[in-house]
Design a protein around this motif. Sequence first.
Motif, PDB file in Angstrom:
ATOM      1  N   TYR A   1       0.801  -1.219   0.000  1.00  0.00           N
ATOM      2  CA  TYR A   1       0.000   0.000   0.000  1.00  0.00           C
ATOM      3  C   TYR A   1       0.841   1.280   0.000  1.00  0.00           C
ATOM      4  N   ASP A   2       2.152   1.135  -0.119  1.00  0.00           N
ATOM      5  CA  ASP A   2       3.040   2.302  -0.150  1.00  0.00           C
ATOM      6  C   ASP A   2       3.181   2.796  -1.589  1.00  0.00           C
TER       7      ASP A   2
ATOM      8  N   LEU B   1      -3.308  -6.432  -3.539  1.00  0.00           N
ATOM      9  CA  LEU B   1      -4.414  -5.489  -3.416  1.00  0.00           C
ATOM     10  C   LEU B   1      -5.741  -6.176  -3.713  1.00  0.00           C
TER      11      LEU B   1
ATOM     12  N   GLU C   1      -8.120   0.069  -4.959  1.00  0.00           N
ATOM     13  CA  GLU C   1      -6.780   0.026  -4.380  1.00  0.00           C
ATOM     14  C   GLU C   1      -5.707   0.099  -5.464  1.00  0.00           C
TER      15      GLU C   1
END
Length: 410
Positions: free
Chosen positions: A272-273, A294, A299
Amino acid sequence: MALTPAPSTTSPSSTSSPSTAAPDPAPAPGPQGAASLPGDRIASVRLSSVYLPLATPVSDAKVLTGVQAPMTEIALLFAEITTKDGHDGIGFSYTKRAGGPGQYAHAREIAPALLGEDPSDIGRLWTKLVWAGASVGRSGLATQAIAALDIALWDLKARRAGLPLAKLLGAHRDSVRCYNTSGGFLHVPIEQVLDNATAALERGIGGIKIKVGQPDTAADLRRLTAVREHLGDAVPLMVDANQQWDRPTARRMGRAMERFGLTWIEEPLDAYDAEGHAALTATLDTPIATGEMLAGVGEHMALIDARACDIIQPDAPRIGGITQFLKLAALADHHGLHLAPHFAMEIHLHLAAAYPLEPWVEHFEWLEPLFEDHLEIRDGRMYLSARPGLGITLSDRARAWTRESEEFRR
């Protein structure tokens, strides 16, 4: 007509409680009046919870650093849909280490919503299934349960048309470049990794991916050096850090690995970075690939908006099935991203064949025992078969590995 589930079948070691009667489907809302039109209708949905044992416990970076336990099995959710006119389709989703019972339980709750529906209305049915379990959300376990049903509907549609799924979608090619991952995990000694790479290339596979992300980064570089020297410079080589590094380590390792001419560096940072991945993408010559972990199109959009990768790696079972994958593929193509779907090659071969830019498909032999039909691999590529739909049929072993199964009928 009242709807009741057909008798439940289970493996000897499992139990299943009786399900409640499913309600008669209401006519679909909206001006189209879809439910009132004549035509074929879904007559039954069978769900099966299948646990595939792995021959050897599997370890990647997260195991070596104590975050996860070695993987010993894969939990799969299979959906088999049949219509009153005798058409059928099969789809599956999966999870590793945890979540299999949850996926199966959620699918049992929402699957009756398909009964009596037109199987061609896949987009509308995806939305109906989401709203059938709306409180659970639109990502993660909920949409992964929907994925098995959605994929079965697409398989049914292609089978009814007498076409491989890729041809139904509009194929750009009849074969896709493929690379092997399963021979390069971190629990495998380097000598065996080299032997596995040789065997994969002799089988006709076109590229090799190995796992990195060990606590000792120098050990990663030694391992990578040995593989590159073994393969030579011409064979495509990828590495996968499984989200192990922080930003400074990812920058240092990315620069150190430039000399190996890698096809990509996969998941160098937390999934998620997006900001960190974007910085690496802008800094390094080696392409950055990510996205497999994801759980929805939204996302992935965060990655795309941030220009966080060169190669996007969606997983159709994880993001809600083929309906959602096609939405994401259109966005990725619009932004000029290359595509390398994660795992589930039986599904992703078709989706990659329908992607405009030349993609890659990941080869894992792990799922092969589940199916009677196997994919053709030669000259570095995986080939579409002439079989309609996904071209897969469940094997007797898959039936034997079934822990729970239930069928709902109209």
